[in-house]
Design a protein around this motif. Structure first.
Motif, PDB file in Angstrom:
ATOM      1  N   MET A   1       0.839  -1.203   0.000  1.00 38.68           N
ATOM      2  CA  MET A   1       0.000   0.000   0.000  1.00 38.68           C
ATOM      3  C   MET A   1       0.874   1.253   0.000  1.00 38.68           C
ATOM      4  N   THR A   2       0.529   2.204  -0.818  1.00 36.40           N
ATOM      5  CA  THR A   2       1.326   3.423  -0.920  1.00 36.40           C
ATOM      6  C   THR A   2       1.020   4.365   0.239  1.00 36.40           C
ATOM      7  N   LEU A   3       2.066   4.924   0.821  1.00 35.55           N
ATOM      8  CA  LEU A   3       1.879   5.881   1.902  1.00 35.55           C
ATOM      9  C   LEU A   3       1.555   7.258   1.331  1.00 35.55           C
ATOM     10  N   ALA A   4       0.826   8.046   2.112  1.00 37.37           N
ATOM     11  CA  ALA A   4       0.520   9.427   1.726  1.00 37.37           C
ATOM     12  C   ALA A   4       1.450  10.361   2.498  1.00 37.37           C
ATOM     13  N   PRO A   5       1.716  11.538   1.976  1.00 35.08           N
ATOM     14  CA  PRO A   5       2.597  12.471   2.685  1.00 35.08           C
ATOM     15  C   PRO A   5       1.864  13.197   3.821  1.00 35.08           C
ATOM     16  N   ALA A   6       2.624  13.596   4.826  1.00 35.12           N
ATOM     17  CA  ALA A   6       2.075  14.426   5.906  1.00 35.12           C
ATOM     18  C   ALA A   6       2.064  15.868   5.409  1.00 35.12           C
ATOM     19  N   ASP A   7       1.046  16.201   4.644  1.00 33.57           N
ATOM     20  CA  ASP A   7       0.980  17.495   3.969  1.00 33.57           C
ATOM     21  C   ASP A   7       0.043  18.441   4.736  1.00 33.57           C
ATOM     22  N   PRO A   8      -0.123  19.668   4.238  1.00 34.70           N
ATOM     23  CA  PRO A   8      -0.979  20.627   4.960  1.00 34.70           C
ATOM     24  C   PRO A   8      -2.404  20.115   5.204  1.00 34.70           C
ATOM     25  N   ALA A   9      -2.961  19.376   4.251  1.00 34.68           N
ATOM     26  CA  ALA A   9      -4.318  18.856   4.461  1.00 34.68           C
ATOM     27  C   ALA A   9      -4.333  17.888   5.643  1.00 34.68           C
ATOM     28  N   PHE A  10      -3.281  17.075   5.730  1.00 34.50           N
ATOM     29  CA  PHE A  10      -3.195  16.128   6.845  1.00 34.50           C
ATOM     30  C   PHE A  10      -3.009  16.885   8.165  1.00 34.50           C
ATOM     31  N   ARG A  11      -2.161  17.907   8.123  1.00 35.11           N
ATOM     32  CA  ARG A  11      -1.966  18.729   9.325  1.00 35.11           C
ATOM     33  C   ARG A  11      -3.285  19.339   9.780  1.00 35.11           C
ATOM     34  N   ALA A  12      -4.097  19.758   8.832  1.00 31.89           N
ATOM     35  CA  ALA A  12      -5.397  20.351   9.181  1.00 31.89           C
ATOM     36  C   ALA A  12      -6.289  19.317   9.859  1.00 31.89           C
ATOM     37  N   ARG A  13      -6.224  18.078   9.361  1.00 29.73           N
ATOM     38  CA  ARG A  13      -7.041  17.033   9.997  1.00 29.73           C
ATOM     39  C   ARG A  13      -6.609  16.810  11.445  1.00 29.73           C
ATOM     40  N   LEU A  14      -5.291  16.808  11.669  1.00 33.14           N
ATOM     41  CA  LEU A  14      -4.791  16.668  13.043  1.00 33.14           C
ATOM     42  C   LEU A  14      -5.225  17.864  13.896  1.00 33.14           C
ATOM     43  N   ALA A  15      -5.098  19.073  13.299  1.00 34.23           N
ATOM     44  CA  ALA A  15      -5.385  20.294  14.061  1.00 34.23           C
ATOM     45  C   ALA A  15      -6.839  20.345  14.493  1.00 34.23           C
ATOM     46  N   ALA A  16      -7.697  19.644  13.771  1.00 35.54           N
ATOM     47  CA  ALA A  16      -9.110  19.635  14.145  1.00 35.54           C
ATOM     48  C   ALA A  16      -9.348  18.829  15.412  1.00 35.54           C
ATOM     49  N   GLU A  17      -8.412  17.957  15.750  1.00 41.14           N
ATOM     50  CA  GLU A  17      -8.653  17.104  16.920  1.00 41.14           C
ATOM     51  C   GLU A  17      -7.607  17.231  18.024  1.00 41.14           C
TER      52      GLU A  17
END
Lengths: 474, 474
Positions: free
Chosen positions: A1-17
């Protein structure tokens, strides 16, 4: 399975929680390792304040398929703490989880969070008149989560075992974000598979250790230290046998030192005190901790007299004060710094069955001599069968001229280690440095089982991708 | 996946690849267990002579989807060695693989095959002036493969640890028939996941251990034994602390005995010698092994004097000869036989954090008193936090009248154990007896991880089906 980068969209998902305080700005140490072999990446850096925040982080990373690199003290020597390739990962630092949650002196146990620094754990135990006996050079920086994840060793393994032997229970977050509440303070607990020992030594590839129940030990009534010059490695082993027949498990460290290390010390660190006028070809540093009623210095003098009588030792010094004990250890602990100042072509952290050590030392020297005019510094934890076996250029030459030879030297030495039933990684682990060694020297059935376990517990492959096991082709 | 029975067609497939000498005729012991709770099944019984024959057997069973029940000495107390339900399995006995493959006294290691009987291992070690310290009542029958598969404990865990702590390496056949060659004689080996500790304690559900590299220890220079009457369990713990401050790891056993067990002994086995005129309410049996230069009896007398001074102990006897030491242990080791002759309603093998033991003993007694007029025999390995806590009918009554109460008693006691951070299985394991307890008390994240590991390593579910983890619905 291909990994996804820890990009700004991912950071936003973390920041929401996660609270804003959980995020860390990039700092160089998060993407470096001590020997400078790799440059890591960090798309996002998070330092959770609690186990629940670690769980939230992993749940989101798991859903997104983003790689997670757990980060403790950053002192590992095999690149387990940096991810140089693939999509930029999330770096998860345990630096804010440093509490001693509980200390139970009468039961010799202690509950600490994964970010606690080893020397702080030593101090907390000492404050309760107890000892957490695992100790190593990086104790002022290394964090217990990393120590457990790499099953670190150090100088007291002979008596007290490795990190896994000093851990009774764990709390950990598994790759999908579920929390395993396994902080048992029990000496016996036969209730299912040994998940504790599976996470210990997995180098962060199967989950994140967030807290541990550590085993403490009573402080020995009396301790003593001696340096004895021995005839050769065979004599060193015979002396160890003699010491254990006399003092049993009271022998807590038994280190071997070759003359080369002491020569390097005189050359590079002349202020480090050496107790014997002439550096002996081989010597051993012995530490004992004995019950009340025995004088450690006297016991070591008895051992010296018996060893001398048997033709095993010919010179030596028994420390008569704490200052003298400290000086002997100071000499031992400066050997790696002497090595660094000379500059090794290749370093090895190997283990051998005790009985094969002299054979390895003989054949290793012959093998290296065949390869070139190298100098060898062989030293380490003889009592554990663990040698640090480092190769240096000839006197007056720089290592740069020989660096290309390093892989051939290491392969030849590791081949000999394998032939004698040893290990190419005694205490440092696999990390990213020795993935190829593991594939080459590892047992195929064990490797297949490891891959099956990795897929079962971390099906998206997010935990410390590329450490221990190679990244799957994507 | 549905299992297939070990029927004549399957036997024929085995017979095509195994010598006739590998097959065993049915004998009752292959399908019985000591407490008679279950009647096992055996479609075919095979006793391979070599690791290769074990591998052949598992390869064929894996291909056919036939369940395999590994069989050692048959002494387990939780039904791990018998499969009473489902399609008749293959019983795989290790009885023909009993060799000591190698003994290395100078490195304190020994390689033995899985079928070696514990007392034979003791003898082989003693012949080299070494000690394999794990010991338990069934030592004349129990085989090392079963001891490791169940991570057995016994009387010397306080000093030397459980079976897993005394094992350096394994050779095992994995469920698909591949052989893992992991017989390392190394104290340090950080090369990947800890498959050794995963198989140890897996009770034969992840593969078959065929040989082990065991850790031996030097025989202590002097050993001593004492029985001391203590004020209460708190005093027993304080005395343990005092003993360890004096003698450190020299304290090798610290057993607690309640008066009830000694009363049972007088009643059922009056010939067993009891050294104190009046059975004390609580007493401890202490064993020490000390370095040269210390007299064990003298050290124990010092401990007694200090314990007396501190108000912890009020009576006692220090053995002055080997015969007196043997007599003290003889008394301790007959307590289970006394229990059997009285007849317990319910037995428990529990572990608690050391600091919670007195609390458990207080609250456990109150809780049992609330449930009925029962007698409690509480004894065991205090130093390990491991109690054998057995419930008996009132004097003069038979247990039959109370048997229906057993589940409620056990549930109430196990609830208390769980509340105090303990374990419902200290040393006996899960087997088939405690599958429900594991589901009820086990951590859900750990259980999920265990099921994932089981599916990954044994996808057809052939290894010891129904032990530890419930058989999937078919």
């Amino acid at each position: 399975m291909t990994l996804a980068p820890a990009d700004p969209a991912f950071r936003a998902r973390l920041a929401a929680e996660l609270p804003a305080s959980a995020f860390r700005e990039p700092a160089p140490h998060y993407v470096e390792e001590p020997r400078g072999r790799w440059q890591g990446q960090a798309g996002v850096i998070v330092a959770p304040a609690s186990t629940e925040e670690v769980a939230t982080t992993l749940r989101i990373a798991h859903a997104a398929g983003v790689g997670v690199v757990p980060y403790g003290g950053g002192t590992g020597l095999v690149g387990g703490q940096v991810m140089p390739e693939g999509p930029a990962p999330l770096v998860l630092s345990l630096e804010r989880m440093t509490r001693v949650r509980a200390l139970h002196p009468s039961e010799n146990t202690m509950i600490v969070e994964a970010g606690a620094i080893l020397s702080d754990i030593h101090d907390a135990a000492a404050g309760a008149d107890r000892l957490y006996p695992l100790s190593l050079a990086a104790k002022g920086t290394a964090r217990i989560g990393g120590i457990l994840s790499t099953n670190a060793g150090g100088v007291n393994v002979l008596r007290y075992g490795n990190a896994r032997d000093l851990c009774l229970g764990l709390e950990a977050v598994l790759p999908d974000g579920t929390i395993w509440h396994g902080l048992k303070r029990l000496r016996k607990d036969n209730t299912g598979y040994d998940l504790r020992n599976l996470l210990i030594g997995a180098e962060g590839t199967l989950g994140v250790i967030t807290a541990a129940a550590l085993r403490l030990v009573p402080v020995p009534a009396g301790e003593g230290t001696a340096l004895m010059a021995v005839r050769d490695p065979d004599a060193a082993l015979a002396l160890l046998d003699m010491a254990q027949a006399q003092m049993g498990s009271g022998v807590s460290a038994f280190e071997i030192i070759h003359r080369q290390g002491l020569d390097f010390l005189r050359q590079t660190l002349p202020d480090v005190r050496q107790p014997l006028d002439e550096p002996p070809e081989w010597s051993v540093l012995i530490e004992v901790g004995l019950p009340r009623g025995l004088d450690p210095a006297e016991a070591l003098e008895t051992l010296f007299a018996e060893g001398f009588e048997a033709g095993l030792v010919h010179d030596g010094v028994v420390a008569q004060s704490q200052a003298q004990r400290d000086a002997l250890w100071d000499m031992r602990e400066h050997i790696p710094e002497g090595n660094r100042r000379i500059g090794a072509i290749a370093s090895h952290d190997i283990a051998l069955p005790l009985g094969e050590l002299p054979e390895f030392i003989r054949r290793g020297a012959a093998l290296v001599a065949d390869l070139g005019p190298y100098r060898i510094n062989c030293f380490g934890h003889l009592g554990d069968g663990n040698l640090h076996y480092n190769i240096f250029p000839p006197e007056g030459e720089s290592r740069d001229a020989y660096r290309a030879e390093a892989p051939a030297i290491s392969r030849a030495l590791h081949d000999l280690v394998a032939e004698l039933g040893g290990s190419f990684s005694a205490e440092h682990g696999v990390g990213r440095l020795k993935v190829g060694d593991l594939e080459h020297y590892g047992d195929p059935a064990k490797l297949a089982a490891m891959r099956a376990i990795k897929s079962a517990l971390d099906p998206r492959g997010i935990m410390n991708p590329g450490a221990v096991l190679r990244l799957p082709e994507s």
